[in-house]
Design a protein around this motif. Structure first.
Motif, PDB file in Angstrom:
ATOM      1  N   GLN A   1      -9.549  -3.642 -17.131  1.00 22.17           N
ATOM      2  CA  GLN A   1      -9.183  -3.196 -18.471  1.00 22.17           C
ATOM      3  C   GLN A   1     -10.035  -3.801 -19.591  1.00 22.17           C
ATOM      4  OE1 GLN A   1      -6.943  -0.797 -18.760  1.00 22.17           O
ATOM      5  NE2 GLN A   1      -6.776  -0.825 -16.522  1.00 22.17           N
ATOM      6  N   GLU A   2     -10.918  -4.750 -19.261  1.00 24.54           N
ATOM      7  CA  GLU A   2     -11.696  -5.371 -20.317  1.00 24.54           C
ATOM      8  C   GLU A   2     -12.494  -4.328 -21.092  1.00 24.54           C
ATOM      9  OE1 GLU A   2     -11.369  -6.463 -17.361  1.00 24.54           O
ATOM     10  OE2 GLU A   2     -11.291  -8.644 -17.215  1.00 24.54           O
ATOM     11  N   GLU A   3     -12.526  -4.471 -22.406  1.00 14.21           N
ATOM     12  CA  GLU A   3     -13.209  -3.501 -23.237  1.00 14.21           C
ATOM     13  C   GLU A   3     -14.705  -3.771 -23.346  1.00 14.21           C
ATOM     14  OE1 GLU A   3     -11.364  -3.330 -26.999  1.00 14.21           O
ATOM     15  OE2 GLU A   3      -9.448  -2.551 -26.255  1.00 14.21           O
ATOM     16  N   ASN A   4     -15.091  -5.037 -23.270  1.00 12.60           N
ATOM     17  CA  ASN A   4     -16.473  -5.389 -23.568  1.00 12.60           C
ATOM     18  C   ASN A   4     -17.330  -5.690 -22.343  1.00 12.60           C
ATOM     19  OD1 ASN A   4     -16.008  -5.235 -26.368  1.00 12.60           O
ATOM     20  ND2 ASN A   4     -15.107  -7.291 -26.338  1.00 12.60           N
ATOM     21  N   CYS A   5     -16.715  -5.897 -21.199  1.00 21.75           N
ATOM     22  CA  CYS A   5     -17.508  -6.288 -20.036  1.00 21.75           C
ATOM     23  C   CYS A   5     -16.793  -5.924 -18.742  1.00 21.75           C
ATOM     24  CB  CYS A   5     -17.788  -7.788 -20.067  1.00 21.75           C
ATOM     25  SG  CYS A   5     -18.748  -8.384 -18.660  1.00 21.75           S
ATOM     26  N   ARG A   6     -17.464  -5.209 -17.887  1.00 22.51           N
ATOM     27  CA  ARG A   6     -16.896  -4.868 -16.595  1.00 22.51           C
ATOM     28  C   ARG A   6     -17.238  -5.915 -15.531  1.00 22.51           C
ATOM     29  NH1 ARG A   6     -14.555  -0.211 -15.488  1.00 22.51           N
ATOM     30  NH2 ARG A   6     -14.600   1.461 -17.014  1.00 22.51           N
ATOM     31  N   ASP A   7     -17.987  -6.954 -15.932  1.00 25.04           N
ATOM     32  CA  ASP A   7     -18.404  -7.974 -14.971  1.00 25.04           C
ATOM     33  C   ASP A   7     -19.112  -7.326 -13.788  1.00 25.04           C
ATOM     34  OD1 ASP A   7     -18.746 -10.515 -14.021  1.00 25.04           O
ATOM     35  OD2 ASP A   7     -16.874 -10.531 -12.903  1.00 25.04           O
ATOM     36  N   CYS A   8     -19.969  -6.386 -14.091  1.00 26.03           N
ATOM     37  CA  CYS A   8     -20.685  -5.649 -13.050  1.00 26.03           C
ATOM     38  C   CYS A   8     -21.827  -6.495 -12.511  1.00 26.03           C
ATOM     39  CB  CYS A   8     -21.224  -4.343 -13.639  1.00 26.03           C
ATOM     40  SG  CYS A   8     -22.088  -3.304 -12.482  1.00 26.03           S
ATOM     41  N   THR A   9     -21.844  -6.761 -11.230  1.00 24.97           N
ATOM     42  CA  THR A   9     -22.916  -7.550 -10.622  1.00 24.97           C
ATOM     43  C   THR A   9     -23.935  -6.674  -9.905  1.00 24.97           C
ATOM     44  OG1 THR A   9     -21.638  -7.838  -8.598  1.00 24.97           O
ATOM     45  CG2 THR A   9     -21.415  -9.524 -10.280  1.00 24.97           C
ATOM     46  N   GLY A  10     -23.712  -5.393  -9.869  1.00 25.03           N
ATOM     47  CA  GLY A  10     -24.648  -4.488  -9.233  1.00 25.03           C
ATOM     48  C   GLY A  10     -24.300  -3.047  -9.543  1.00 25.03           C
ATOM     49  N   ALA A  11     -25.295  -2.199  -9.545  1.00 26.71           N
ATOM     50  CA  ALA A  11     -25.071  -0.780  -9.805  1.00 26.71           C
ATOM     51  C   ALA A  11     -26.103   0.040  -9.042  1.00 26.71           C
ATOM     52  CB  ALA A  11     -25.167  -0.485 -11.301  1.00 26.71           C
TER      53      ALA A  11
END
Length: 254
Positions: free
Chosen positions: A136-146
């Motif tokens: 639910q974070e608005e500013n960061c998905r804490d994505c470590t890879g895409a």
């Protein structure tokens, strides 16, 4: 599809195995093991009893004109690259590992073409999709890879964007993306290298745009690249930015 693995795989066999509790795969073909992490990180999982063999006689061939793929991550071991395939020809830009950085060109082996066709046949219907981590974070998905894959079929482009931490990614999508990593591992050789510089590609630009749109802005290769002159052409501009972590401020921990 039945599993008929042997104690020692034969050169003509095409086998694969999913790494437990991950979205990664190991592949065996052309008398060798291949994966996106250079056959080292997951070597302990090379258990032939858990491999699945592909019946190459049953592979249904799709009429695919063009496939493009790009990934991004915080690691410094597994390949970070983009790739464009037309028929049996392939062009690629490798950003990580640093010692392999550069532009490459090579021809797919017959086993790799079968492996791609098998992966495509596992897609019930090629369509565009987005798979994100459910937070639910608005500013960061804490994505470590895409990852992003674009498939051109019957003059229509289908795009799939994947957050590496998402738990809803279908196995067939993970499998297809893993195949691209195995191919890079097999062909990222000095004899196939065109240049030490990497080129701006339309699929790399699209990955960065999608990353910003879905709040997964890794940008490990530098600032977002300018759009290429044509959506499906390879730009001659050269990206010479240093590899760096994005504004998320995360670092990869082994």
């Amino acid at each position: 599809m039945a599993c008929c693995c042997k104690a020692q795989p034969q050169q003509s066999e095409i086998l694969f195995c999913r790494i437990p509790n991950t979205n990664f795969y190991n592949y065996f073909y052309d008398d060798g093991y291949h994966d996106i992490c250079r056959c080292g990180k997951y070597s302990e999982y090379f258990d032939l009893e858990n491999y699945t063999a592909i019946d190459t006689q049953q592979v249904i061939k799709e009429n695919i004109k063009r496939i493009e793929f790009a990934n991004d991550h915080y690691g410094f071991f597994c390949y970070l690259f983009d790739m464009t395939m037309t028929n049996d020809s392939c062009w690629a830009n490798v950003f990580v590992p640093q010692e392999s950085r550069g532009a490459y060109s090579f021809v797919l082996t017959s086993s790799e073409k079968l492996l791609i066709q098998y992966a495509l046949s596992q897609l019930s219907d090629i369509d565009s999709a987005v798979y994100l981590k459910n937070i639910q974070e608005e500013n960061c998905r804490d994505c470590t890879g895409a990852e992003i894959v674009r498939i051109q079929k019957n003059s229509v482009n289908h795009e799939c964007f994947v957050d590496a931490l998402a738990d809803n990614v279908p196995e067939n999508i993970s499998f297809l993306c893993g195949v691209f990593g195995a191919i890079i591992q097999n062909h990222c050789l000095q004899m196939n290298k065109l240049s030490d510089d990497v080129e701006i590609s339309s699929i790399r630009f699209l990955l960065e745009e999608k990353g910003k749109e879905y709040n997964c802005p890794l940008g490990l290769i530098g600032e977002p690249a300018p759009p290429p002159p044509h959506r499906y052409s390879r730009s001659k501009n050269v990206l010479k930015r240093h590899i760096r972590c994005s504004a998320l401020g995360k670092t990869f921990k082994k």
